[in-house]
Enzyme design. Sequence first.
Site, PDB file in Angstrom:
ATOM      1  N   PHE A 162       0.859  -1.190   0.000  1.00 48.23           N
ATOM      2  CA  PHE A 162       0.000   0.000   0.000  1.00 48.23           C
ATOM      3  C   PHE A 162       0.898   1.245   0.000  1.00 48.23           C
ATOM      4  O   PHE A 162       1.882   1.299   0.736  1.00 48.23           O
ATOM      5  CB  PHE A 162      -0.923  -0.020   1.224  1.00 48.23           C
ATOM      6  CG  PHE A 162      -1.928   1.091   1.209  1.00 48.23           C
ATOM      7  CD1 PHE A 162      -2.980   1.081   0.311  1.00 48.23           C
ATOM      8  CD2 PHE A 162      -1.801   2.159   2.076  1.00 48.23           C
ATOM      9  CE1 PHE A 162      -3.900   2.122   0.267  1.00 48.23           C
ATOM     10  CE2 PHE A 162      -2.719   3.204   2.048  1.00 48.23           C
ATOM     11  CZ  PHE A 162      -3.769   3.181   1.142  1.00 48.23           C
ATOM     12  N   ASP A 233       1.443  -4.955   8.586  1.00 51.07           N
ATOM     13  CA  ASP A 233       0.333  -4.008   8.450  1.00 51.07           C
ATOM     14  C   ASP A 233      -0.948  -4.852   8.395  1.00 51.07           C
ATOM     15  O   ASP A 233      -1.151  -5.626   7.455  1.00 51.07           O
ATOM     16  CB  ASP A 233       0.513  -3.178   7.171  1.00 51.07           C
ATOM     17  CG  ASP A 233      -0.563  -2.099   7.015  1.00 51.07           C
ATOM     18  OD1 ASP A 233      -1.668  -2.280   7.568  1.00 51.07           O
ATOM     19  OD2 ASP A 233      -0.312  -1.102   6.319  1.00 51.07           O
ATOM     20  N   TYR A 258     -10.638   2.168  11.450  1.00 55.20           N
ATOM     21  CA  TYR A 258     -11.889   2.540  10.757  1.00 55.20           C
ATOM     22  C   TYR A 258     -12.372   1.516   9.746  1.00 55.20           C
ATOM     23  O   TYR A 258     -13.387   1.729   9.103  1.00 55.20           O
ATOM     24  CB  TYR A 258     -11.724   3.909  10.074  1.00 55.20           C
ATOM     25  CG  TYR A 258     -10.477   4.048   9.230  1.00 55.20           C
ATOM     26  CD1 TYR A 258     -10.361   3.434   8.000  1.00 55.20           C
ATOM     27  CD2 TYR A 258      -9.394   4.800   9.689  1.00 55.20           C
ATOM     28  CE1 TYR A 258      -9.214   3.548   7.241  1.00 55.20           C
ATOM     29  CE2 TYR A 258      -8.230   4.918   8.939  1.00 55.20           C
ATOM     30  CZ  TYR A 258      -8.147   4.284   7.714  1.00 55.20           C
ATOM     31  OH  TYR A 258      -6.995   4.390   6.975  1.00 55.20           O
ATOM     32  N   LYS A 259     -11.630   0.431   9.534  1.00 57.47           N
ATOM     33  CA  LYS A 259     -12.057  -0.558   8.534  1.00 57.47           C
ATOM     34  C   LYS A 259     -12.915  -1.616   9.230  1.00 57.47           C
ATOM     35  O   LYS A 259     -14.034  -1.345   9.630  1.00 57.47           O
ATOM     36  CB  LYS A 259     -10.826  -1.159   7.846  1.00 57.47           C
ATOM     37  CG  LYS A 259     -10.041  -0.162   7.008  1.00 57.47           C
ATOM     38  CD  LYS A 259      -8.857  -0.843   6.366  1.00 57.47           C
ATOM     39  CE  LYS A 259      -7.921   0.125   5.673  1.00 57.47           C
ATOM     40  NZ  LYS A 259      -8.436   0.622   4.404  1.00 57.47           N
ATOM     41  N   ARG A 410     -13.436  -3.846  -6.439  1.00 52.17           N
ATOM     42  CA  ARG A 410     -13.155  -4.480  -5.143  1.00 52.17           C
ATOM     43  C   ARG A 410     -14.441  -4.555  -4.315  1.00 52.17           C
ATOM     44  O   ARG A 410     -15.146  -3.554  -4.164  1.00 52.17           O
ATOM     45  CB  ARG A 410     -12.100  -3.627  -4.432  1.00 52.17           C
ATOM     46  CG  ARG A 410     -11.701  -4.120  -3.093  1.00 52.17           C
ATOM     47  CD  ARG A 410     -10.569  -3.273  -2.540  1.00 52.17           C
ATOM     48  NE  ARG A 410     -11.066  -2.136  -1.770  1.00 52.17           N
ATOM     49  CZ  ARG A 410     -10.316  -1.427  -0.939  1.00 52.17           C
ATOM     50  NH1 ARG A 410      -9.038  -1.709  -0.790  1.00 52.17           N
ATOM     51  NH2 ARG A 410     -10.820  -0.415  -0.273  1.00 52.17           N
TER      52      ARG A 410
HETATM   53  C1  LIG Z   1      -2.622  -1.486   3.992  1.00 52.99           C
HETATM   54  C2  LIG Z   1      -2.945  -0.101   4.463  1.00 52.99           C
HETATM   55  N1  LIG Z   1      -2.090   0.540   5.281  1.00 52.99           N
HETATM   56  C3  LIG Z   1      -2.326   1.792   5.690  1.00 52.99           C
HETATM   57  C4  LIG Z   1      -3.461   2.471   5.290  1.00 52.99           C
HETATM   58  C5  LIG Z   1      -3.603   3.940   5.632  1.00 52.99           C
HETATM   59  O1  LIG Z   1      -3.748   4.211   6.925  1.00 52.99           O
HETATM   60  P1  LIG Z   1      -3.777   5.692   7.509  1.00 52.99           P
HETATM   61  O2  LIG Z   1      -4.519   6.552   6.539  1.00 52.99           O
HETATM   62  O3  LIG Z   1      -4.499   5.521   8.802  1.00 52.99           O
HETATM   63  O4  LIG Z   1      -2.381   6.131   7.723  1.00 52.99           O
HETATM   64  C6  LIG Z   1      -4.409   1.816   4.500  1.00 52.99           C
HETATM   65  C7  LIG Z   1      -5.678   2.440   4.060  1.00 52.99           C
HETATM   66  O5  LIG Z   1      -5.946   3.562   4.094  1.00 52.99           O
HETATM   67  C8  LIG Z   1      -4.110   0.512   4.054  1.00 52.99           C
HETATM   68  O6  LIG Z   1      -4.946  -0.124   3.243  1.00 52.99           O
HETATM   69  N1  LIG Z   2      -8.446   4.588   4.258  1.00 56.13           N
HETATM   70  C1  LIG Z   2      -9.175   5.368   3.464  1.00 56.13           C
HETATM   71  C2  LIG Z   2      -9.577   6.652   3.901  1.00 56.13           C
HETATM   72  O1  LIG Z   2      -9.190   7.057   5.131  1.00 56.13           O
HETATM   73  C3  LIG Z   2     -10.348   7.475   3.074  1.00 56.13           C
HETATM   74  C4  LIG Z   2     -10.742   6.987   1.831  1.00 56.13           C
HETATM   75  C5  LIG Z   2     -10.389   5.736   1.386  1.00 56.13           C
HETATM   76  C6  LIG Z   2      -9.566   4.949   2.187  1.00 56.13           C
HETATM   77  C7  LIG Z   2      -9.143   3.649   1.685  1.00 56.13           C
HETATM   78  O2  LIG Z   2      -9.932   2.753   1.546  1.00 56.13           O
HETATM   79  C8  LIG Z   2      -7.766   3.422   1.348  1.00 56.13           C
HETATM   80  C9  LIG Z   2      -7.551   2.053   1.726  1.00 56.13           C
HETATM   81  N2  LIG Z   2      -6.651   1.725   2.698  1.00 56.13           N
HETATM   82  C10 LIG Z   2      -7.668   0.971   0.674  1.00 56.13           C
HETATM   83  O3  LIG Z   2      -7.726  -0.166   1.060  1.00 56.13           O
HETATM   84  O4  LIG Z   2      -7.750   1.216  -0.498  1.00 56.13           O
END
Ligand SMILES: Cc1ncc(COP(=O)(O)O)c(C=O)c1O
Ligand SMILES: Nc1c(O)cccc1C(=O)C[C@H](N)C(=O)O
Length: 438
Positions: A162, A233, A258-259, A410
Amino acid sequence: MTNIDATNTDAQTAQPQASSLHARINAALTGAAIPADLLDLDARDPLARKREEFTLPGGVVYLDGNSLGALPCAVPERLQQVAAQEWGDALIRSWGAGAGEGRDWMNLPDRVAAKIAPLIGALPHEVAVTDTTGVNTFKVLAAALKLATAGRRVILTDAENFPTDLYIAQGLLDLLGGEYELRRVNPDALSEHLTADVAALLLTEVDYRTGRRLDMAAITAQARAAGVLTVWDLAHSAGAFPVDLRGAGADFAVGCGYKFLNGGPGAPSFLFASERHLGAVNAAPVAISGWMGHADPFEMDRAFTPAPGARRFVPGTPMVLSLSALDSALDVFAGVDLHALRAKSLSLTDTFIRLMEPLCARFPLTLVTPQEHARRGSQVSYRHPQAREVMADLIGGGVIGDYRTPDILRFGFTPLYHSHADVARAVAGVQAALEARA
Ligand SMILES: Cc1ncc(COP(=O)(O)O)c(C=O)c1O
Ligand SMILES: Nc1c(O)cccc1C(=O)C[C@H](N)C(=O)O
Protein backbone atom coordinates in the site's frame (compact mmCIF):
# COMPACT_ATOMS: atom_id res chain seq x y z
CA MET A 1 -7.63 17.05 -4.66
CA THR A 2 -8.59 14.12 -6.83
CA ASN A 3 -12.18 13.06 -6.41
CA ILE A 4 -12.08 9.55 -4.92
CA ASP A 5 -15.74 8.98 -5.70
CA ALA A 6 -16.05 8.33 -9.42
CA THR A 7 -19.86 8.58 -9.18
CA ASN A 8 -19.76 12.30 -8.52
CA THR A 9 -17.97 13.12 -11.75
CA ASP A 10 -20.14 10.74 -13.77
CA ALA A 11 -23.32 12.06 -12.26
CA GLN A 12 -22.45 15.62 -13.31
CA THR A 13 -21.89 14.71 -16.97
CA ALA A 14 -24.58 12.09 -17.62
CA GLN A 15 -27.41 12.62 -15.20
CA PRO A 16 -30.57 11.47 -17.06
CA GLN A 17 -29.09 8.22 -18.40
CA ALA A 18 -27.30 7.60 -15.11
CA SER A 19 -30.45 7.93 -13.03
CA SER A 20 -32.37 5.38 -15.11
CA LEU A 21 -29.36 3.05 -15.11
CA HIS A 22 -29.02 3.42 -11.36
CA ALA A 23 -32.72 2.73 -10.92
CA ARG A 24 -32.37 -0.43 -13.03
CA ILE A 25 -29.40 -1.68 -10.98
CA ASN A 26 -31.22 -0.89 -7.77
CA ALA A 27 -34.36 -2.69 -8.94
CA ALA A 28 -32.23 -5.74 -9.76
CA LEU A 29 -30.67 -5.83 -6.30
CA THR A 30 -33.80 -5.11 -4.30
CA GLY A 31 -35.88 -7.55 -6.37
CA ALA A 32 -33.29 -10.33 -6.54
CA ALA A 33 -34.61 -13.84 -5.92
CA ILE A 34 -32.55 -15.38 -3.13
CA PRO A 35 -31.67 -19.06 -3.78
CA ALA A 36 -32.90 -21.48 -1.12
CA ASP A 37 -29.39 -22.73 -0.26
CA LEU A 38 -28.35 -19.19 0.64
CA LEU A 39 -31.46 -18.62 2.75
CA ASP A 40 -30.59 -21.85 4.52
CA LEU A 41 -27.01 -20.71 5.19
CA ASP A 42 -28.37 -17.45 6.63
CA ALA A 43 -30.88 -19.31 8.79
CA ARG A 44 -28.01 -21.29 10.32
CA ASP A 45 -25.63 -18.30 10.66
CA PRO A 46 -24.48 -17.97 14.31
CA LEU A 47 -23.57 -14.31 13.66
CA ALA A 48 -26.87 -13.33 12.02
CA ARG A 49 -28.10 -11.28 15.01
CA LYS A 50 -24.99 -9.08 14.89
CA ARG A 51 -26.44 -7.17 11.94
CA GLU A 52 -28.97 -5.61 14.32
CA GLU A 53 -26.08 -3.87 16.05
CA PHE A 54 -25.32 -1.80 12.93
CA THR A 55 -27.07 1.08 11.23
CA LEU A 56 -27.16 0.40 7.48
CA PRO A 57 -29.14 2.33 4.86
CA GLY A 58 -31.98 0.55 3.05
CA GLY A 59 -31.83 -0.30 -0.66
CA VAL A 60 -28.06 -0.64 -0.54
CA VAL A 61 -25.58 -3.51 -0.29
CA TYR A 62 -22.56 -2.00 1.42
CA LEU A 63 -19.42 -3.86 0.35
CA ASP A 64 -16.85 -1.32 1.48
CA GLY A 65 -16.31 -2.10 5.17
CA ASN A 66 -12.69 -2.76 4.24
CA SER A 67 -12.37 0.97 3.61
CA LEU A 68 -14.87 2.43 6.11
CA GLY A 69 -16.73 0.08 8.44
CA ALA A 70 -20.47 0.63 8.94
CA LEU A 71 -21.81 2.56 11.94
CA PRO A 72 -22.50 0.47 15.06
CA CYS A 73 -25.85 1.58 16.57
CA ALA A 74 -24.34 2.29 19.99
CA VAL A 75 -21.79 4.83 18.75
CA PRO A 76 -23.94 7.98 18.26
CA GLU A 77 -25.29 7.70 21.80
CA ARG A 78 -21.80 7.26 23.20
CA LEU A 79 -20.56 10.30 21.30
CA GLN A 80 -23.50 12.30 22.56
CA GLN A 81 -22.74 11.27 26.12
CA VAL A 82 -19.03 12.09 25.79
CA ALA A 83 -19.84 15.51 24.36
CA ALA A 84 -22.65 16.45 26.73
CA GLN A 85 -21.54 14.87 30.00
CA GLU A 86 -17.85 14.06 29.91
CA TRP A 87 -16.87 17.25 28.07
CA GLY A 88 -19.85 19.57 28.69
CA ASP A 89 -20.46 18.88 32.39
CA ALA A 90 -17.34 17.26 33.79
CA LEU A 91 -14.94 19.37 31.73
CA ILE A 92 -11.28 18.96 32.73
CA ARG A 93 -12.25 16.53 35.48
CA SER A 94 -12.81 13.87 32.81
CA TRP A 95 -9.10 13.45 32.30
CA GLY A 96 -8.49 12.00 35.73
CA ALA A 97 -9.94 10.50 38.85
CA GLY A 98 -12.95 12.86 38.80
CA ALA A 99 -14.30 10.99 35.79
CA GLY A 100 -15.34 7.98 37.83
CA GLU A 101 -13.96 4.48 37.97
CA GLY A 102 -12.71 3.20 34.60
CA ARG A 103 -13.95 6.24 32.68
CA ASP A 104 -11.04 8.65 32.76
CA TRP A 105 -9.83 9.95 29.41
CA MET A 106 -6.18 9.51 30.40
CA ASN A 107 -6.46 5.73 30.28
CA LEU A 108 -8.93 5.57 27.39
CA PRO A 109 -6.19 4.57 24.88
CA ASP A 110 -5.24 1.66 27.16
CA ARG A 111 -8.85 0.52 27.57
CA VAL A 112 -9.30 0.53 23.79
CA ALA A 113 -5.97 -1.31 23.37
CA ALA A 114 -7.26 -4.01 25.72
CA LYS A 115 -10.30 -4.52 23.46
CA ILE A 116 -8.18 -4.76 20.29
CA ALA A 117 -5.57 -7.11 21.82
CA PRO A 118 -7.67 -10.32 21.66
CA LEU A 119 -8.59 -9.61 18.04
CA ILE A 120 -4.93 -9.63 16.98
CA GLY A 121 -3.50 -12.25 19.33
CA ALA A 122 -1.69 -9.75 21.56
CA LEU A 123 -1.51 -8.98 25.26
CA PRO A 124 -3.16 -5.68 26.24
CA HIS A 125 0.15 -4.05 27.22
CA GLU A 126 1.59 -4.88 23.78
CA VAL A 127 -0.95 -2.62 22.05
CA ALA A 128 -1.14 1.18 21.77
CA VAL A 129 -4.03 3.07 20.16
CA THR A 130 -3.12 6.44 18.72
CA ASP A 131 -2.25 8.39 15.57
CA THR A 132 -2.76 7.13 12.02
CA THR A 133 -1.56 3.83 10.60
CA GLY A 134 1.14 5.62 8.64
CA VAL A 135 2.50 7.43 11.70
CA ASN A 136 2.50 4.19 13.67
CA THR A 137 4.34 2.51 10.79
CA PHE A 138 7.00 5.20 11.07
CA LYS A 139 7.36 4.62 14.82
CA VAL A 140 7.67 0.84 14.65
CA LEU A 141 10.02 0.91 11.65
CA ALA A 142 12.23 3.40 13.49
CA ALA A 143 12.22 1.08 16.51
CA ALA A 144 13.02 -1.95 14.37
CA LEU A 145 15.94 -0.22 12.64
CA LYS A 146 17.39 0.73 16.04
CA LEU A 147 16.97 -2.81 17.40
CA ALA A 148 18.54 -4.44 14.35
CA THR A 149 22.06 -5.72 14.69
CA ALA A 150 24.97 -3.78 13.18
CA GLY A 151 25.27 -3.87 9.42
CA ARG A 152 21.55 -4.34 8.81
CA ARG A 153 20.29 -1.23 7.02
CA VAL A 154 17.63 -2.48 4.63
CA ILE A 155 13.85 -2.39 4.97
CA LEU A 156 12.50 -5.19 2.81
CA THR A 157 8.96 -4.80 1.56
CA ASP A 158 6.39 -5.91 -1.01
CA ALA A 159 7.04 -3.98 -4.23
CA GLU A 160 3.26 -3.48 -4.49
CA ASN A 161 2.64 -2.62 -0.85
CA PHE A 162 0.00 0.00 0.00
CA PRO A 163 1.46 3.40 -0.97
CA THR A 164 1.56 4.88 2.54
CA ASP A 165 3.74 1.99 3.75
CA LEU A 166 6.21 2.66 0.93
CA TYR A 167 6.17 6.43 1.38
CA ILE A 168 6.58 6.28 5.14
CA ALA A 169 9.43 3.76 4.96
CA GLN A 170 11.21 5.83 2.30
CA GLY A 171 10.66 9.03 4.28
CA LEU A 172 12.19 7.50 7.38
CA LEU A 173 15.19 6.20 5.46
CA ASP A 174 15.72 9.59 3.76
CA LEU A 175 15.78 11.14 7.21
CA LEU A 176 18.38 8.66 8.41
CA GLY A 177 20.51 9.15 5.30
CA GLY A 178 23.64 7.09 4.91
CA GLU A 179 23.45 3.59 3.58
CA TYR A 180 19.82 2.84 4.40
CA GLU A 181 17.74 1.30 1.62
CA LEU A 182 14.12 0.40 0.93
CA ARG A 183 14.19 -2.83 -1.07
CA ARG A 184 10.94 -3.65 -2.89
CA VAL A 185 10.51 -7.28 -3.87
CA ASN A 186 7.88 -9.81 -4.86
CA PRO A 187 6.53 -11.29 -1.59
CA ASP A 188 6.23 -14.70 -3.25
CA ALA A 189 10.03 -14.85 -3.48
CA LEU A 190 10.89 -13.59 -0.02
CA SER A 191 13.26 -16.30 1.13
CA GLU A 192 15.97 -15.32 -1.31
CA HIS A 193 15.78 -11.70 -0.13
CA LEU A 194 16.15 -12.30 3.63
CA THR A 195 19.84 -11.50 3.46
CA ALA A 196 22.32 -10.44 6.15
CA ASP A 197 21.86 -6.72 5.39
CA VAL A 198 18.08 -6.73 6.05
CA ALA A 199 16.95 -5.11 9.29
CA ALA A 200 13.17 -5.22 8.96
CA LEU A 201 10.52 -6.85 6.81
CA LEU A 202 7.46 -4.63 6.26
CA LEU A 203 4.48 -6.50 4.84
CA THR A 204 0.73 -5.98 4.59
CA GLU A 205 -0.95 -9.28 5.38
CA VAL A 206 -3.91 -8.77 3.04
CA ASP A 207 -3.30 -6.89 -0.20
CA TYR A 208 -5.69 -3.94 -0.53
CA ARG A 209 -6.29 -4.57 -4.24
CA THR A 210 -6.32 -8.34 -4.77
CA GLY A 211 -7.31 -9.48 -1.28
CA ARG A 212 -4.39 -11.94 -1.34
CA ARG A 213 -3.45 -13.03 2.21
CA LEU A 214 0.15 -13.84 3.11
CA ASP A 215 1.12 -16.68 5.46
CA MET A 216 2.07 -14.57 8.45
CA ALA A 217 3.23 -17.47 10.62
CA ALA A 218 5.50 -19.02 7.98
CA ILE A 219 6.98 -15.70 6.81
CA THR A 220 7.59 -14.48 10.35
CA ALA A 221 9.35 -17.74 11.24
CA GLN A 222 11.53 -17.44 8.13
CA ALA A 223 12.38 -13.83 8.94
CA ARG A 224 13.24 -14.60 12.56
CA ALA A 225 15.49 -17.44 11.49
CA ALA A 226 17.29 -14.94 9.24
CA GLY A 227 17.65 -12.37 12.05
CA VAL A 228 15.10 -10.00 10.47
CA LEU A 229 12.49 -8.13 12.50
CA THR A 230 8.91 -8.18 11.18
CA VAL A 231 6.44 -5.31 10.87
CA TRP A 232 2.95 -6.41 9.79
CA ASP A 233 0.33 -4.01 8.45
CA LEU A 234 -3.00 -5.49 9.55
CA ALA A 235 -5.19 -2.80 7.94
CA HIS A 236 -7.27 -5.43 6.11
CA SER A 237 -6.94 -8.18 8.73
CA ALA A 238 -7.89 -6.88 12.18
CA GLY A 239 -11.57 -7.54 12.82
CA ALA A 240 -11.95 -9.49 9.54
CA PHE A 241 -10.54 -12.78 10.88
CA PRO A 242 -8.51 -13.92 13.89
CA VAL A 243 -4.92 -12.70 13.84
CA ASP A 244 -2.32 -14.36 16.05
CA LEU A 245 0.66 -12.02 16.36
CA ARG A 246 2.08 -13.73 19.45
CA GLY A 247 1.58 -17.17 17.98
CA ALA A 248 3.42 -16.10 14.84
CA GLY A 249 6.23 -14.49 16.86
CA ALA A 250 5.79 -11.11 15.15
CA ASP A 251 7.87 -8.18 16.37
CA PHE A 252 5.67 -5.22 15.42
CA ALA A 253 2.35 -4.53 13.74
CA VAL A 254 0.02 -1.67 12.89
CA GLY A 255 -3.56 -1.45 11.66
CA CYS A 256 -6.57 0.79 11.00
CA GLY A 257 -9.40 1.50 13.43
CA TYR A 258 -11.89 2.54 10.76
CA LYS A 259 -12.06 -0.56 8.53
CA PHE A 260 -13.16 -3.90 10.00
CA LEU A 261 -13.01 -2.45 13.54
CA ASN A 262 -15.78 0.00 12.55
CA GLY A 263 -14.36 2.89 14.61
CA GLY A 264 -15.57 5.58 12.19
CA PRO A 265 -13.89 7.95 9.73
CA GLY A 266 -10.42 8.87 10.94
CA ALA A 267 -10.54 6.47 13.89
CA PRO A 268 -7.18 6.12 15.62
CA SER A 269 -4.87 3.35 14.49
CA PHE A 270 -3.33 0.61 16.62
CA LEU A 271 0.27 -0.42 17.05
CA PHE A 272 1.64 -3.70 18.40
CA ALA A 273 5.10 -4.15 19.92
CA SER A 274 5.99 -7.61 21.15
CA GLU A 275 6.73 -7.75 24.87
CA ARG A 276 10.19 -9.01 23.84
CA HIS A 277 10.85 -5.38 22.89
CA LEU A 278 9.24 -3.74 25.90
CA GLY A 279 11.48 -5.00 28.68
CA ALA A 280 14.08 -3.18 30.74
CA VAL A 281 16.94 -4.16 28.45
CA ASN A 282 17.03 -3.88 24.66
CA ALA A 283 13.68 -2.10 24.70
CA ALA A 284 12.30 -0.73 21.45
CA PRO A 285 13.27 2.96 21.30
CA VAL A 286 10.45 5.48 20.97
CA ALA A 287 11.17 7.81 18.05
CA ILE A 288 8.27 10.17 18.83
CA SER A 289 8.68 10.34 22.58
CA GLY A 290 5.93 12.67 23.76
CA TRP A 291 4.79 13.34 27.29
CA MET A 292 1.74 11.03 27.14
CA GLY A 293 4.09 8.11 26.57
CA HIS A 294 6.05 9.01 29.69
CA ALA A 295 5.80 6.74 32.71
CA ASP A 296 4.35 9.63 34.73
CA PRO A 297 3.20 12.48 32.46
CA PHE A 298 2.16 14.87 35.23
CA GLU A 299 5.49 14.58 36.98
CA MET A 300 6.62 16.93 34.16
CA ASP A 301 10.05 15.40 34.31
CA ARG A 302 12.54 16.92 31.85
CA ALA A 303 13.87 13.52 30.81
CA PHE A 304 11.79 10.92 28.98
CA THR A 305 11.16 7.72 30.92
CA PRO A 306 9.00 5.41 28.79
CA ALA A 307 5.70 4.18 30.21
CA PRO A 308 5.55 0.45 30.78
CA GLY A 309 4.25 -1.45 27.77
CA ALA A 310 3.26 -0.12 24.38
CA ARG A 311 1.68 2.99 25.96
CA ARG A 312 5.10 4.58 25.47
CA PHE A 313 4.17 4.89 21.76
CA VAL A 314 1.22 7.22 22.54
CA PRO A 315 2.97 10.53 22.06
CA GLY A 316 0.34 13.11 22.88
CA THR A 317 -3.10 13.95 24.15
CA PRO A 318 -5.52 11.10 23.35
CA MET A 319 -8.12 11.91 20.65
CA VAL A 320 -11.00 11.47 23.04
CA LEU A 321 -13.94 11.83 20.64
CA SER A 322 -12.65 9.41 18.02
CA LEU A 323 -11.26 7.03 20.64
CA SER A 324 -14.66 6.97 22.32
CA ALA A 325 -16.33 6.04 19.02
CA LEU A 326 -13.81 3.24 18.49
CA ASP A 327 -14.19 2.09 22.09
CA SER A 328 -17.95 1.78 21.67
CA ALA A 329 -17.65 0.18 18.21
CA LEU A 330 -15.38 -2.55 19.56
CA ASP A 331 -18.12 -3.74 21.92
CA VAL A 332 -19.73 -5.34 18.85
CA PHE A 333 -16.98 -7.97 19.04
CA ALA A 334 -17.90 -8.99 22.60
CA GLY A 335 -18.72 -12.68 22.61
CA VAL A 336 -17.90 -13.13 18.90
CA ASP A 337 -16.14 -16.39 18.10
CA LEU A 338 -13.42 -15.20 15.71
CA HIS A 339 -13.20 -18.63 14.08
CA ALA A 340 -16.93 -18.45 13.30
CA LEU A 341 -16.27 -14.97 11.91
CA ARG A 342 -13.59 -16.36 9.59
CA ALA A 343 -15.78 -19.29 8.54
CA LYS A 344 -18.59 -16.90 7.63
CA SER A 345 -16.23 -14.54 5.79
CA LEU A 346 -15.01 -17.45 3.65
CA SER A 347 -18.54 -18.66 3.04
CA LEU A 348 -19.59 -15.16 1.90
CA THR A 349 -16.59 -14.74 -0.41
CA ASP A 350 -16.94 -18.31 -1.75
CA THR A 351 -20.59 -17.60 -2.52
CA PHE A 352 -19.76 -14.33 -4.25
CA ILE A 353 -17.06 -15.96 -6.38
CA ARG A 354 -19.44 -18.80 -7.32
CA LEU A 355 -22.35 -16.52 -8.24
CA MET A 356 -20.05 -14.26 -10.25
CA GLU A 357 -18.69 -17.16 -12.35
CA PRO A 358 -21.37 -16.94 -15.10
CA LEU A 359 -20.71 -13.19 -15.34
CA CYS A 360 -16.97 -13.83 -15.75
CA ALA A 361 -17.85 -16.08 -18.69
CA ARG A 362 -20.00 -13.39 -20.34
CA PHE A 363 -18.06 -10.19 -19.57
CA PRO A 364 -14.37 -9.18 -19.47
CA LEU A 365 -14.07 -9.84 -15.73
CA THR A 366 -11.02 -11.61 -14.29
CA LEU A 367 -10.94 -12.82 -10.71
CA VAL A 368 -7.70 -11.67 -9.04
CA THR A 369 -8.44 -12.90 -5.52
CA PRO A 370 -6.98 -16.30 -4.62
CA GLN A 371 -9.53 -19.13 -4.51
CA GLU A 372 -7.51 -20.97 -1.86
CA HIS A 373 -8.95 -20.12 1.56
CA ALA A 374 -5.62 -19.72 3.33
CA ARG A 375 -4.56 -17.11 0.77
CA ARG A 376 -7.72 -15.00 0.88
CA GLY A 377 -8.67 -12.06 3.11
CA SER A 378 -12.27 -10.83 3.38
CA GLN A 379 -12.66 -9.20 -0.03
CA VAL A 380 -13.05 -10.30 -3.63
CA SER A 381 -11.62 -8.34 -6.57
CA TYR A 382 -11.88 -8.52 -10.33
CA ARG A 383 -10.09 -6.81 -13.15
CA HIS A 384 -12.32 -5.15 -15.72
CA PRO A 385 -11.16 -2.79 -18.51
CA GLN A 386 -13.81 -0.24 -17.46
CA ALA A 387 -13.61 -0.87 -13.77
CA ARG A 388 -13.85 2.81 -12.83
CA GLU A 389 -17.05 3.33 -14.82
CA VAL A 390 -18.60 0.03 -13.75
CA MET A 391 -18.02 0.81 -10.09
CA ALA A 392 -19.48 4.29 -10.55
CA ASP A 393 -22.62 2.68 -12.00
CA LEU A 394 -22.76 0.15 -9.18
CA ILE A 395 -22.40 2.75 -6.45
CA GLY A 396 -25.14 4.85 -8.08
CA GLY A 397 -27.35 1.76 -8.12
CA GLY A 398 -26.68 0.84 -4.48
CA VAL A 399 -23.93 -1.79 -4.69
CA ILE A 400 -21.24 0.10 -2.82
CA GLY A 401 -17.81 -1.37 -3.49
CA ASP A 402 -14.61 0.30 -4.54
CA TYR A 403 -12.59 1.00 -7.65
CA ARG A 404 -8.83 0.80 -7.28
CA THR A 405 -6.34 1.81 -9.92
CA PRO A 406 -5.72 0.74 -12.58
CA ASP A 407 -8.62 -1.65 -13.27
CA ILE A 408 -9.81 -3.28 -10.05
CA LEU A 409 -13.39 -3.74 -8.87
CA ARG A 410 -13.16 -4.48 -5.14
CA PHE A 411 -15.93 -5.94 -2.96
CA GLY A 412 -15.36 -6.18 0.80
CA PHE A 413 -17.35 -8.56 3.02
CA THR A 414 -17.91 -7.94 6.70
CA PRO A 415 -19.21 -11.12 8.34
CA LEU A 416 -20.70 -9.14 11.25
CA TYR A 417 -23.29 -7.48 9.04
CA HIS A 418 -23.51 -9.29 5.72
CA SER A 419 -25.76 -12.19 4.86
CA HIS A 420 -25.59 -14.63 1.97
CA ALA A 421 -28.75 -12.95 0.68
CA ASP A 422 -26.76 -9.70 0.44
CA VAL A 423 -24.26 -11.54 -1.73
CA ALA A 424 -27.01 -12.65 -4.12
CA ARG A 425 -28.43 -9.10 -4.22
CA ALA A 426 -25.01 -7.63 -4.95
CA VAL A 427 -24.41 -10.08 -7.80
CA ALA A 428 -27.84 -9.25 -9.27
CA GLY A 429 -26.80 -5.58 -9.19
CA VAL A 430 -23.44 -6.35 -10.83
CA GLN A 431 -25.20 -8.35 -13.55
CA ALA A 432 -27.58 -5.46 -14.29
CA ALA A 433 -24.68 -2.99 -14.44
CA LEU A 434 -22.62 -5.16 -16.79
CA GLU A 435 -25.58 -5.94 -19.07
CA ALA A 436 -26.41 -2.25 -19.33
CA ARG A 437 -22.82 -1.37 -20.24
CA ALA A 438 -22.55 -4.19 -22.79
C1 LIG B 1 -2.62 -1.49 3.99
C2 LIG B 1 -2.94 -0.10 4.46
N1 LIG B 1 -2.09 0.54 5.28
C3 LIG B 1 -2.33 1.79 5.69
C4 LIG B 1 -3.46 2.47 5.29
C5 LIG B 1 -3.60 3.94 5.63
O1 LIG B 1 -3.75 4.21 6.92
P1 LIG B 1 -3.78 5.69 7.51
O2 LIG B 1 -4.52 6.55 6.54
O3 LIG B 1 -4.50 5.52 8.80
O4 LIG B 1 -2.38 6.13 7.72
C6 LIG B 1 -4.41 1.82 4.50
C7 LIG B 1 -5.68 2.44 4.06
O5 LIG B 1 -5.95 3.56 4.09
C8 LIG B 1 -4.11 0.51 4.05
O6 LIG B 1 -4.95 -0.12 3.24
N1 LIG C 1 -8.45 4.59 4.26
C1 LIG C 1 -9.18 5.37 3.46
C2 LIG C 1 -9.58 6.65 3.90
O1 LIG C 1 -9.19 7.06 5.13
C3 LIG C 1 -10.35 7.47 3.07
C4 LIG C 1 -10.74 6.99 1.83
C5 LIG C 1 -10.39 5.74 1.39
C6 LIG C 1 -9.57 4.95 2.19
C7 LIG C 1 -9.14 3.65 1.69
O2 LIG C 1 -9.93 2.75 1.55
C8 LIG C 1 -7.77 3.42 1.35
C9 LIG C 1 -7.55 2.05 1.73
N2 LIG C 1 -6.65 1.73 2.70
C10 LIG C 1 -7.67 0.97 0.67
O3 LIG C 1 -7.73 -0.17 1.06
O4 LIG C 1 -7.75 1.22 -0.50
